[in-house]
Structure formats: structure tokens, C-alpha cells
Design a protein around this motif. Structure first.
Motif, PDB file in Angstrom:
ATOM      1  N   GLU A 146      39.791  65.782  -4.748  1.00  0.00           N
ATOM      2  CA  GLU A 146      40.764  64.694  -4.593  1.00  0.00           C
ATOM      3  C   GLU A 146      41.079  64.085  -5.943  1.00  0.00           C
ATOM      4  O   GLU A 146      40.211  63.975  -6.821  1.00  0.00           O
ATOM      5  CB  GLU A 146      40.212  63.608  -3.665  1.00  0.00           C
ATOM      6  N   ILE A 147      42.331  63.715  -6.140  1.00  0.00           N
ATOM      7  CA  ILE A 147      42.738  62.949  -7.308  1.00  0.00           C
ATOM      8  C   ILE A 147      43.559  61.752  -6.840  1.00  0.00           C
ATOM      9  O   ILE A 147      44.176  61.785  -5.775  1.00  0.00           O
ATOM     10  CB  ILE A 147      43.564  63.780  -8.324  1.00  0.00           C
ATOM     11  N   GLU A 148      43.549  60.708  -7.626  1.00  0.00           N
ATOM     12  CA  GLU A 148      44.360  59.517  -7.334  1.00  0.00           C
ATOM     13  C   GLU A 148      44.931  58.996  -8.645  1.00  0.00           C
ATOM     14  O   GLU A 148      44.196  58.811  -9.614  1.00  0.00           O
ATOM     15  CB  GLU A 148      43.510  58.433  -6.667  1.00  0.00           C
ATOM     16  N   ILE A 149      46.240  58.782  -8.662  1.00  0.00           N
ATOM     17  CA  ILE A 149      46.913  58.371  -9.893  1.00  0.00           C
ATOM     18  C   ILE A 149      47.829  57.193  -9.597  1.00  0.00           C
ATOM     19  O   ILE A 149      48.565  57.194  -8.607  1.00  0.00           O
ATOM     20  CB  ILE A 149      47.720  59.529 -10.502  1.00  0.00           C
ATOM     21  N   GLN A 150      47.785  56.209 -10.466  1.00  0.00           N
ATOM     22  CA  GLN A 150      48.622  55.021 -10.321  1.00  0.00           C
ATOM     23  C   GLN A 150      49.939  55.211 -11.054  1.00  0.00           C
ATOM     24  O   GLN A 150      50.038  55.978 -12.009  1.00  0.00           O
ATOM     25  CB  GLN A 150      47.890  53.793 -10.858  1.00  0.00           C
ATOM     26  N   GLY A 151      50.962  54.507 -10.577  1.00  0.00           N
ATOM     27  CA  GLY A 151      52.274  54.592 -11.203  1.00  0.00           C
ATOM     28  C   GLY A 151      53.070  53.323 -10.993  1.00  0.00           C
ATOM     29  O   GLY A 151      52.550  52.319 -10.493  1.00  0.00           O
ATOM     30  N   GLN A 152      54.340  53.382 -11.363  1.00  0.00           N
ATOM     31  CA  GLN A 152      55.234  52.226 -11.228  1.00  0.00           C
ATOM     32  C   GLN A 152      56.039  52.361  -9.943  1.00  0.00           C
ATOM     33  O   GLN A 152      56.595  53.417  -9.657  1.00  0.00           O
ATOM     34  CB  GLN A 152      56.165  52.124 -12.437  1.00  0.00           C
ATOM     35  N   ASN A 153      56.115  51.257  -9.189  1.00  0.00           N
ATOM     36  CA  ASN A 153      56.756  51.275  -7.881  1.00  0.00           C
ATOM     37  C   ASN A 153      58.090  50.536  -7.901  1.00  0.00           C
ATOM     38  O   ASN A 153      58.240  49.508  -8.563  1.00  0.00           O
ATOM     39  CB  ASN A 153      55.827  50.625  -6.844  1.00  0.00           C
ATOM     40  N   HIS A 154      59.033  51.090  -7.166  1.00  0.00           N
ATOM     41  CA  HIS A 154      60.335  50.435  -6.961  1.00  0.00           C
ATOM     42  C   HIS A 154      60.596  50.406  -5.460  1.00  0.00           C
ATOM     43  O   HIS A 154      60.449  51.428  -4.781  1.00  0.00           O
ATOM     44  CB  HIS A 154      61.448  51.206  -7.670  1.00  0.00           C
ATOM     45  N   ALA A 155      60.951  49.243  -4.923  1.00  0.00           N
ATOM     46  CA  ALA A 155      61.104  49.107  -3.467  1.00  0.00           C
ATOM     47  C   ALA A 155      62.446  48.484  -3.118  1.00  0.00           C
ATOM     48  O   ALA A 155      63.006  47.682  -3.873  1.00  0.00           O
ATOM     49  CB  ALA A 155      59.970  48.254  -2.896  1.00  0.00           C
ATOM     50  N   PHE A 156      62.978  48.880  -1.946  1.00  0.00           N
ATOM     51  CA  PHE A 156      64.190  48.267  -1.428  1.00  0.00           C
ATOM     52  C   PHE A 156      64.228  48.492   0.080  1.00  0.00           C
ATOM     53  O   PHE A 156      63.526  49.359   0.620  1.00  0.00           O
ATOM     54  CB  PHE A 156      65.448  48.836  -2.102  1.00  0.00           C
ATOM     55  N   GLU A 157      65.062  47.709   0.758  1.00  0.00           N
ATOM     56  CA  GLU A 157      65.138  47.786   2.213  1.00  0.00           C
ATOM     57  C   GLU A 157      66.546  48.169   2.644  1.00  0.00           C
ATOM     58  O   GLU A 157      67.512  47.449   2.372  1.00  0.00           O
ATOM     59  CB  GLU A 157      64.744  46.453   2.844  1.00  0.00           C
TER      60      GLU A 157
END
Length: 211
Positions: free
Chosen positions: A112-123
């Protein structure tokens, strides 16, 4: 040069040696670059080029079944290589409520690997979130997929909540192909930069010899 009796001859000999040495990395890098160019051209035949001229500085090469327009209302992984030879992976989340995605995890068997990143959200008719991984992070995710093509790969979008799904065989193939293109483009970019620097050194010694 230390064994030459006359200083002027010694200096000229030293310059000649330096000039010839500066040519070696140029020839070596070019010999590595030439086979990569047709490899990249062959890989690109499997991709579609996308670019929105109104707001994008760079376009991207996207594998056919990973195009955004075909996957608007589901969770999926998208990968592409931009025309400036950068590899990106995007973790798309779609659901009834926000999970504030901060990381994506991949699991195959006990690996298993887990990597963080930048999130962009909209509805828009539901909640959409796009977590972006760039360069080495993106290649790490794609390398994991490429190394486990014969296994079930579970992807989990993680934040305040979670959303998990499995990659289909066609998705794994598409992501693996994108990985191969990303590596090839990265190698081409690095070799061209080394050739540029080596060419500058060669030109420097050539200009000194002409003086």
C-alpha cells in the motif's frame, strides 16, 4: 601539460584536452536521446491531445478512456503528460457530500502507498473534488499500478471521509501506458538539458580556440 617544456604549448594542450573531454558527454547524451524520440512518438499514438486555449498554458496527452468528459460523475484516477513533459495524476471524487480529500491511497495485496496532494472542490449536481499529484508523486502512483497490473488494485480517496473503488483492467492498462510515456518524456527532457549544457561548454572552448 605538466611535461611540456614551454608554458604556451602546455596551455594549448590543456585547452585541447578540455575541449575533447567536453565533447564526450554531448555525444553520449545524444546517443541515448535518439532511440527515445521514436519511442515517444509511438506511445503518443495512443493518446489524445487536449488543451483549453482560454485558460490553459499547456496542453496534455490523455489516454482515450481517461478523458474527463467520459468520467464526470464517478470516482476515478486520471493521469496525463503535459506538453512540457510533466506527469500528473488526478484523483477524482464524486458523491453526495464533501470528503475534503487530502490524500489518495492505493492497495494491492499487502502492499500500500498513500500520497498527499492539493485538492480542488466544487458542487454541480453533486460534490466534485480533484486531488492533484505532480511529477515524482505522480510517477510513484503510476509505478505502483504498473508493478501490480495482475492484481486487484483498490483506490481510496481520503479526507474527512473516504471513497473506495477498484481499478478496471482497462484503467490499469491506460495508467501503465501513461507511466511509460511519462518516464520517456522525463528522460528526453533530462537528456536535452544535459545536451544543452554540454553544447555550451563545447562552444566555450571553441570560442577560446578562435581567439
Amino acid at each position: 601539460p605538466r611535461r611540456v617544456a614551454h608554458p604556451r604549448q602546455a596551455k594549448a594542450l590543456k585547452a585541447t584536452i578540455a575541449y575533447r573531454q567536453s565533447q564526450q558527454p554531448l555525444r553520449y547524451c545524444d546517443s541515448l536521446l535518439q532511440p527515445l524520440l521514436p519511442q515517444a512518438d509511438e506511445l503518443l499514438k495512443q493518446f489524445r491531445f487536449e488543451k483549453n486555449e482560454s485558460y490553459e498554458d499547456h496542453g496534455q496527452y490523455v489516454y482515450r478512456n481517461l478523458q474527463t468528459g467520459w468520467n464526470t460523475n464517478r470516482c476515478f484516477l486520471q493521469a496525463y503528460v503535459s506538453d512540457d513533459r510533466k506527469t500528473l495524476v488526478k484523483s477524482y471524487y464524486y458523491g453526495a457530500k464533501a470528503i475534503h480529500q487530502t490524500a489518495v491511497a492505493l492497495q494491492a495485496g499487502d502492499q500500500e502507498i498513500e500520497i498527499q496532494g492539493q485538492n480542488h472542490a466544487f458542487e454541480v449536481e453533486g460534490w466534485h473534488e480533484i486531488l492533484t499529484l505532480t511529477d515524482e508523486q505522480a510517477l510513484e502512483v503510476l509505478n505502483f499500478i504498473s508493478s501490480h497490473l495482475g492484481e486487484r488494485i483498490r483506490v481510496t480517496a481520503k479526507g474527512n471521509g473516504k471513497a473506495a473503488y477498484y481499478l478496471s483492467d482497462s484503467e490499469k492498462q491506460a495508467l501503465d501506458c501513461t507511466y511509460q510515456l511519462g518516464l520517456t518524456m522525463r528522460d528526453i527532457d533530462q537528456l536535452e538539458e544535459q545536451i544543452r549544457l554540454a553544447s555550451q561548454r563545447v562552444q566555450h572552448y571553441e570560442s577560446k580556440q578562435q581567439q
